[in-house]
Design an enzyme around this catalytic site. Structure first.
Site: not given
Ligand code: 13P
Length: 253
Positions: A9, A11, A97, A99, A169, A175, A215
C-alpha cells in the site's frame, strides 16, 4: 491452500518518476512468487497505468486501487468507481483502510456499499479492519473488529465472502514501528476466522485469506507470516523500498 498475499500500500507517496524507479527496482530485485502466492501493488490511482504497463505479463502480480466509490458512475466529482478500475484491468481494491475511516469518515454502512460495488465489478475487495490503541488496551479488540466485519460484510452470500480478502491492521501498529507480536496477530486472525466460520461455516472461513498489516518489514515478516491464520501482509512504509518488499514476498508461506 489459501492464497498467501503480499500487498503493497503505497498510500499518497512518490512522484511519477520515483514510482517508475521503484517499480523497475522491484522487478529487478530477486523474489519468487509461488503458484499459491500473489503480490499486489496498491499504487496511487494516477500511477495505475504506469504500474500496469511495468508489471504486464508477470505471473500472480496485480495492480490494485487504494479506494473506490460505492456507485458505478454518476455525478461524484473527483471519485473513481470499481467499474472504472475494472475497465483498466484493475481487479483488487483496498477498502476501509483505517486512514479512510478516520480522515474521510467512512462508516461501516458505506463500506458495505463499497464492498457490493467491488464485487459487482467482479473484483476483489481487500477489506481492512482493526482497532485503535484504547480498544486494545481495554482488551476489547475482538468484539470491535467483529462489529466492523458484521456491519460491512455479513450481508454477503457464502460465495461472495470467499472473494473477499481481509486485512487486519491494528491502528496502533500502523506507521509506528510497533508491530503486533506474532502471538497477538495469530490470536486475532484466528478469532476473525472463527467469526466467519460461525456465520458461513468452517469450510468457507478456511478459504478466506486474512492479511496482517502494521509495521511489517523484511525483518519481521517471516515470523508473522508463519502463524497458521496469517496469510500474508498489507505493507505500507516497507513497500516503498524494493529490497524490503521483495524480502517480504519471499517470506510468504
Ligand atoms: P505500515 O506498514 O507503514 O505500518 O502501514 C501499514 C498500512 O497501513 C498498510 O495499509
Amino acid at each position: 491452500m489459501r492464497k498467501q498475499i503480499a500487498a503493497a500500500n503505497w498510500k499518497m507517496n512518490l512522484s511519477i518518476s520515483e514510482a517508475e524507479t521503484l517499480l523497475d527496482q522491484l522487478m529487478a530485485t530477486d523474489h519468487h512468487i509461488a503458484a499459491n502466492q500473489e503480490a499486489i501493488y496498491a499504487v496511487p490511482a494516477i500511477y495505475i497505468p504506469l504500474a500496469t504497463q511495468k508489471l504486464a505479463g508477470r505471473q500472480n502480480i496485480y495492480v490494485a486501487a487504494q479506494n473506490c466509490h460505492s456507485k458505478s458512475s454518476g455525478a461524484y466529482t473527483g471519485e473513481i468507481s470499481a467499474t472504472m478500475y475494472a475497465s483498466l484491468g484493475v481487479k483488487h481494491i483496498v477498502l476501509g483502510h483505517s486512514e479512510r475511516r478516520e480522515y474521510f469518515n467512512e462508516s461501516d454502512a458505506f463500506l458495505a456499499e463499497k464492498t457490493d460495488a467491488v464485487l459487482a465489478a467482479a473484483s476483489t475487495p481487500i477489506f481492512c479492519c482493526g482497532e485503535p490503541l484504547a480498544i486494545r488496551e481495554a482488551g476489547n479488540q475482538n468484539s470491535y473488529v467483529e462489529t466492523q466485519l458484521k456491519n460491512s460484510l455479513f450481508h454477503l452470500t457464502a460465495e461472495q465472502i470467499t472473494k473477499v480478502v481481509i486485512a487486519y491492521e491494528p491502528i496502533w501498529a500502523i506507521g509506528t514501528g510497533k508491530t503486533a507480536s506474532s502471538e497477538q496477530a495469530q490470536e486475532i486472525h484466528a478469532y476473525i476466522r472463527s467469526v466467519f466460520a460461525t456465520k458461513y461455516g468452517q469450510a468457507i472461513a478456511d478459504q478466506i485469506s486474512i492479511l496482517y498489516g502494521g509495521s511489517v518489514k523484511a525483518a519481521n515478516a517471516k515470523e508473522i507470516f508463519s502463524q497458521p491464520d496469517v496469510d500474508g501482509g498489507l505493507v505500507g512504509g516497507a513497500s516503498l523500498i524494493a529490497t524490503e518488499f521483495a524480502a517480504i514476498i519471499n517470506a510468504l508461506k
